[in-house]
Design an enzyme around this catalytic site. Structure first.
Site, mmCIF file in Angstrom:
data_model
loop_
_atom_site.group_PDB
_atom_site.id
_atom_site.type_symbol
_atom_site.label_atom_id
_atom_site.label_comp_id
_atom_site.label_asym_id
_atom_site.label_seq_id
_atom_site.Cartn_x
_atom_site.Cartn_y
_atom_site.Cartn_z
ATOM 1 N N LYS A 52 -80.988 -15.536 -45.325
ATOM 2 C CA LYS A 52 -80.484 -15.925 -46.603
ATOM 3 C C LYS A 52 -79.857 -14.656 -47.310
ATOM 4 O O LYS A 52 -78.899 -14.949 -48.087
ATOM 5 C CB LYS A 52 -81.435 -16.721 -47.512
ATOM 6 N N GLN A 96 -89.908 -19.567 -50.790
ATOM 7 C CA GLN A 96 -89.694 -20.099 -49.256
ATOM 8 C C GLN A 96 -91.081 -20.682 -49.014
ATOM 9 O O GLN A 96 -92.118 -20.286 -49.404
ATOM 10 C CB GLN A 96 -89.423 -18.871 -48.251
ATOM 11 N N ASP A 119 -82.660 -24.989 -54.174
ATOM 12 C CA ASP A 119 -83.033 -25.674 -52.966
ATOM 13 C C ASP A 119 -83.106 -27.223 -53.129
ATOM 14 O O ASP A 119 -83.349 -28.089 -52.200
ATOM 15 C CB ASP A 119 -84.625 -25.506 -52.668
HETATM 16 N N1 GUN Z 1 -89.009 -23.981 -45.579
HETATM 17 C C1 GUN Z 1 -88.329 -24.731 -44.588
HETATM 18 N N2 GUN Z 1 -87.079 -24.898 -45.021
HETATM 19 C C2 GUN Z 1 -87.091 -24.495 -46.254
HETATM 20 C C3 GUN Z 1 -85.800 -24.528 -47.276
HETATM 21 O O1 GUN Z 1 -85.045 -25.108 -47.069
HETATM 22 N N3 GUN Z 1 -86.092 -24.028 -48.210
HETATM 23 C C4 GUN Z 1 -87.155 -23.246 -48.590
HETATM 24 N N4 GUN Z 1 -87.410 -22.614 -49.981
HETATM 25 N N5 GUN Z 1 -88.375 -23.396 -47.850
HETATM 26 C C5 GUN Z 1 -88.079 -23.746 -46.652
#
Ligand code: GUN
Length: 293
Positions: A52, A96, A119
């Site tokens: 990211k 995350q 998100d």
């Molecule tokens: N863990 C697995 N997928 C995601 C996501 O799309 N965003 C976040 N913040 N954590 C995750």
């Protein structure tokens, strides 16, 4: 069978965003700024957050990665989120998941200001998505919609089987596919660990979205000829022949299922890159809404 190439489709999206960022710069405007919070040292989470942050750099966004110890208190993490909420330079915040067991996902998600929740996990944004209002859509299902759009897959009136009901993928995916949109307008069946006749239901699917996190769960005997297969799974399976010590496996047995499918996503290189592209789109939107209003 045609591959749904997430690398290719995400590249097109990121290139378009990079042009928009360059435009912001020439106008002397602020570029999008994503703050990513990583708690502890889960290997997969490290990889995802790293990807990211790298995508931000490629497109020309600013990013801040906050690495926090796995034993950080819930209160301290909530205070850090509050500081990011109050920081006028930060447009988007992502924490995350998964978080260590002593920290409540729910409290953390609810602490992120909805206008910075790139998100799309905050209940206010989930509610807006359910009602079909403009909002941040969770990155993985949003990325899948963008992939279907990129390949001009005809979804209208199709029966979509979503396997998995997580808040991150399965549930929002079922809402988006059933919406009065293009792609969308599917008849959706959402399946989970208590579903009877899963195999028979999958066999009815014109589209199958496998998002249950069980490597190679979907086999040829569960798939109708010509189905569109979207594989969200990406599990690390021990493999001594690999330098990393693991192989990445999807939720679909690709070798068996690919010959039956009209379209199928590879793992890796399918849904994963689209998730990142979708997050980048959400971050651009957060910046635009913050600075245009
Ligand atoms: N863990 C697995 N997928 C995601 C996501 O799309 N965003 C976040 N913040 N954590 C995750």
């Amino acid at each position: 069978m045609e591959l749904l190439d997430g690398q290719l489709a995400s590249r097109a999206i990121k290139d378009a965003l990079a042009i928009q960022v360059a435009q912001l710069k020439t106008e002397g405007k602020k570029v999008p700024h994503l703050a990513a919070v990583l708690v502890g040292n889960n290997g997969a989470s490290e990889t995802y957050v790293g990807a990211k942050v790298k995508a931000c750099a490629e497109i020309g966004y600013k990013s801040t990665l906050l690495r926090l110890e796995s034993d950080i208190s819930e209160n301290r993490l909530l205070n850090i989120i509050e500081e990011l909420n109050d920081d006028p330079d930060v447009d988007g915040i992502l924490v995350q998941l998964p978080l260590p067991k002593h920290i409540s996902d729910e409290k953390v998600i609810n602490a992120i200001h909805p206008s910075k929740d790139v998100d799309g996990f905050h209940p206010e944004n989930v509610g807006r998505m359910v009602q079909g209002l403009p909002t941040f859509v969770p990155a993985t299902p949003y990325g899948i919609m963008l992939l279907l759009e990129h390949y001009k897959i005809d979804t209208r009136g199709k029966h979509a089987i979503v396997v998995g009901r997580s808040n991150i993928v399965g549930r929002p995916m079922s809402i988006l596919l059933s919406g009065n949109t293009n792609p969308g307008n599917c008849t959706v069946t959402i399946c989970h660990s208590h579903t009877h006749n899963l195999k028979e239901l999958c066999l009815q699917g014109d589209i199958i979205v496998a998002a249950l996190g069980k490597p190679e769960f979907v086999t040829a005997s569960m798939v109708k000829k010509g189905a569109v297969i979207i594989d969200v799974g990406i599990t690390r399976v021990p493999d001594a022949s690999k330098k990393s010590g693991f192989a990445l496996k999807g939720d679909v047995n690709f070798k068996e299922v690919a010959p039956l499918a009209s379209y199928i996503t590879p793992v890796p290189g399918g849904v994963g890159p689209m998730t990142i592209a979708a997050l980048m789109k959400n971050t651009f939107r957060a910046c635009k809404e913050r600075n245009d209003s």
